[in-house]
Design a protein around this motif. Structure first.
Motif, mmCIF file in Angstrom:
data_model
loop_
_atom_site.group_PDB
_atom_site.id
_atom_site.type_symbol
_atom_site.label_atom_id
_atom_site.label_comp_id
_atom_site.label_asym_id
_atom_site.label_seq_id
_atom_site.Cartn_x
_atom_site.Cartn_y
_atom_site.Cartn_z
ATOM 1 N N PHE A 28 0.803 -1.221 0.000
ATOM 2 C CA PHE A 28 0.000 0.000 0.000
ATOM 3 C C PHE A 28 0.838 1.274 0.000
ATOM 4 C CE2 PHE A 28 -2.777 -3.267 1.612
ATOM 5 C CZ PHE A 28 -3.885 -3.068 0.820
ATOM 6 N N GLU A 29 2.098 1.149 0.429
ATOM 7 C CA GLU A 29 2.942 2.341 0.385
ATOM 8 C C GLU A 29 3.493 2.573 -1.022
ATOM 9 O OE1 GLU A 29 5.971 1.968 3.295
ATOM 10 O OE2 GLU A 29 4.615 2.233 4.987
ATOM 11 N N SER A 81 3.039 3.512 -4.115
ATOM 12 C CA SER A 81 2.021 4.157 -4.944
ATOM 13 C C SER A 81 2.462 4.197 -6.399
ATOM 14 C CB SER A 81 1.770 5.577 -4.447
ATOM 15 O OG SER A 81 2.975 6.299 -4.451
ATOM 16 N N ASP A 137 -0.249 2.879 -14.816
ATOM 17 C CA ASP A 137 -1.336 2.607 -13.894
ATOM 18 C C ASP A 137 -1.211 1.184 -13.344
ATOM 19 O OD1 ASP A 137 -3.626 2.530 -16.704
ATOM 20 O OD2 ASP A 137 -1.688 1.598 -16.399
ATOM 21 N N GLU A 196 -5.434 -5.387 -10.125
ATOM 22 C CA GLU A 196 -6.819 -4.924 -10.001
ATOM 23 C C GLU A 196 -7.785 -6.093 -9.890
ATOM 24 O OE1 GLU A 196 -8.386 -1.257 -11.435
ATOM 25 O OE2 GLU A 196 -6.845 -1.223 -13.001
ATOM 26 N N ILE A 238 -7.798 -7.403 -6.445
ATOM 27 C CA ILE A 238 -8.532 -6.536 -5.532
ATOM 28 C C ILE A 238 -10.033 -6.727 -5.707
ATOM 29 C CG2 ILE A 238 -9.041 -4.127 -5.002
ATOM 30 C CD1 ILE A 238 -6.119 -3.497 -5.700
ATOM 31 N N PHE A 290 -12.812 -7.871 -2.867
ATOM 32 C CA PHE A 290 -14.109 -7.270 -2.546
ATOM 33 C C PHE A 290 -15.233 -8.282 -2.718
ATOM 34 C CE2 PHE A 290 -12.122 -2.992 -3.597
ATOM 35 C CZ PHE A 290 -12.098 -2.606 -2.282
ATOM 36 N N SER A 312 -21.964 -3.531 -2.928
ATOM 37 C CA SER A 312 -20.582 -3.254 -3.325
ATOM 38 C C SER A 312 -20.009 -2.091 -2.535
ATOM 39 C CB SER A 312 -20.538 -2.970 -4.824
ATOM 40 O OG SER A 312 -19.245 -2.568 -5.198
ATOM 41 N N GLU A 313 -20.789 -1.042 -2.394
ATOM 42 C CA GLU A 313 -20.310 0.125 -1.651
ATOM 43 C C GLU A 313 -20.064 -0.226 -0.190
ATOM 44 O OE1 GLU A 313 -22.121 4.132 -2.278
ATOM 45 O OE2 GLU A 313 -22.409 4.079 -0.102
ATOM 46 N N ARG A 372 -16.798 -2.180 0.170
ATOM 47 C CA ARG A 372 -15.623 -1.315 0.093
ATOM 48 C C ARG A 372 -15.479 -0.474 1.351
ATOM 49 N NH1 ARG A 372 -13.963 -0.924 -5.486
ATOM 50 N NH2 ARG A 372 -15.227 -2.416 -6.620
ATOM 51 N N THR A 373 -16.589 -0.012 1.863
ATOM 52 C CA THR A 373 -16.545 0.793 3.081
ATOM 53 C C THR A 373 -15.996 -0.024 4.253
ATOM 54 O OG1 THR A 373 -18.450 2.055 2.317
ATOM 55 C CG2 THR A 373 -17.896 2.208 4.647
ATOM 56 N N TRP A 430 -14.233 -2.765 4.160
ATOM 57 C CA TRP A 430 -12.838 -3.143 3.970
ATOM 58 C C TRP A 430 -11.917 -1.948 4.213
ATOM 59 C CZ3 TRP A 430 -8.782 -2.454 0.239
ATOM 60 C CH2 TRP A 430 -7.702 -3.314 0.465
ATOM 61 N N ALA A 431 -12.333 -0.789 3.736
ATOM 62 C CA ALA A 431 -11.551 0.423 3.997
ATOM 63 C C ALA A 431 -11.431 0.669 5.495
ATOM 64 C CB ALA A 431 -12.193 1.619 3.309
ATOM 65 N N GLY A 432 -12.517 0.427 6.221
ATOM 66 C CA GLY A 432 -12.493 0.636 7.658
ATOM 67 C C GLY A 432 -11.498 -0.272 8.350
ATOM 68 N N HIS A 485 -9.049 -1.822 6.965
ATOM 69 C CA HIS A 485 -7.731 -1.443 6.457
ATOM 70 C C HIS A 485 -7.181 -0.231 7.212
ATOM 71 C CE1 HIS A 485 -4.445 -0.839 3.701
ATOM 72 N NE2 HIS A 485 -4.825 0.396 3.487
#
Lengths: 202, 202
Positions: free
Chosen positions: A110-111, A113, A119, A125, A128, A132, A152-153, A156-157, A159-161, A163
DNA sequence: CAATGTAATTAATCGCTGTTTAATAAAGTC
DNA sequence: GACTTTATTAAACAGCGATTAATTACATTG
């Protein structure tokens, strides 16, 4: 010197990536370098450029392996037998455990970038998306009346949390209690699900 | 050359940090270097070492300024007048907006990991504590019957969650919908709070 | 088998990085 | 004016990713 064909292209690539993983685990991403990797496998630094486009490419391939490991770590069939809520909890704990077990590899994932020019590789991708997908499955079991977009949203929310919790824990100093990350992820998932169910019934 | 005392120590420090911020904003943390900073302010690279212990120290001082900016951005008194839930929502949106407005500074703040030898400067830790304090206040209004430890844990969890959303958005490619981060943070906060309230009444 | 061509490998080099050191020039002091 | 102190810099060092030319080993052909 040039002892040719002692190792095939793929063998060289595998040796380099394996050596890089060892160096990464032991000394961190800052200390990783083409010269050290090459020395570790008994080659010159220039030889790596026959197998990798550049150092960034090498990192992407490292990250690809890490993501494959992560997906495998989440692939316990126990998640299938558990009830949806417990399955989500299990995913969260396994994600945090993975970040603990492979801090340097997870951090590089994740660091590192994308340097704007190129891309994210397709295979990354896809991995990833696969990640999800795993979370969407128990979610769609819990919320059968919600649209695919909403599922889906939410995936992601959540998983982001989780993470975010892992990120803050990795950068030390942000938590006084060390064992708190697991509990935080657990309550985050539980309360989000409970709250969402509450929304629906309202 | 050595024109002495043309600038005081503090002036030099300020000039260097300001130049570094400009370079950081324009070219990103990868392109930042002691030579570029020194050239930008008409000094030699060696002169920076009279004001900064090393490059890491310079980054810490940059991060300190960024954190101060972030705290100021969250310091709208509107948060005081709003009801607790709306205040939390506002904090979340402001945090995401800050990460959008200053992507490079915000990124440096979390990508720059402590290199093991030295630990996080005290002033930085205090700023982080202050940040958590802001979130704890509306939370404690909402959950008056919860202990300080539970409020604190919830504040860290929610901030980690919003932070995770910002991290994933910053690394592009993880969201197809671009405006989704705001909505995700909003639902995360709302459902977490709703779920927690549900826990209590149960 | 010998000659030639081809591909792998490396040593050397370039421009960059953070950092240190010795030399230099300016300011302060007596 | 002479001496000390301090700021400033140029130069050097070790390391980085990346490129290039030279070298070495292999494969292929005559």
């Amino acid at each position: 010197m040039a002892r040719r064909n002692e190792h095939s292209r793929d063998e060289l690539r595998e040796m380099a990536l394996a050596a890089a993983e060892t160096l990464l685990d032991q000394q961190g991403s800052e200390a990783l370098s083409t010269r050290k990797i090459a020395t570790a496998i008994g080659y010159s630094a220039g030889s790596l450029y026959q197998v990798f486009k550049n150092y960034d490419d090498l990192c992407w391939q490292l990250n690809q392996r890490t993501l494959a490991m992560l997906l495998a770590a989440l692939d316990t069939d126990a998640a299938q037998t558990l009830n949806p809520g417990a399955a989500l909890q299990r995913y969260g704990q396994q994600y945090l455990a993975f970040a603990t077990q492979w801090p340097q590899r997870w951090s590089l994932l994740f660091e590192h970038s994308t340097p704007l020019d190129l891309d994210t590789p397709d295979e990354l991708e896809q991995a990833i998306t696969q990640l999800f997908g795993k979370i969407e499955q128990p979610l769609s079991q819990l919320f059968t009346d919600r649209s695919a977009e909403q599922i889906s949203e939410a995936a992601r929310t959540l998983w982001a949390g989780v993470h975010g919790i892992a990120v803050l824990r990795a950068h030390n100093k942000l938590f006084q209690v060390q064992g708190g990350a697991d509990a935080m992820a657990s309550t985050l998932l539980e309360r989000y699900i409970l709250g969402w169910q509450q929304e629906i019934s309202a």
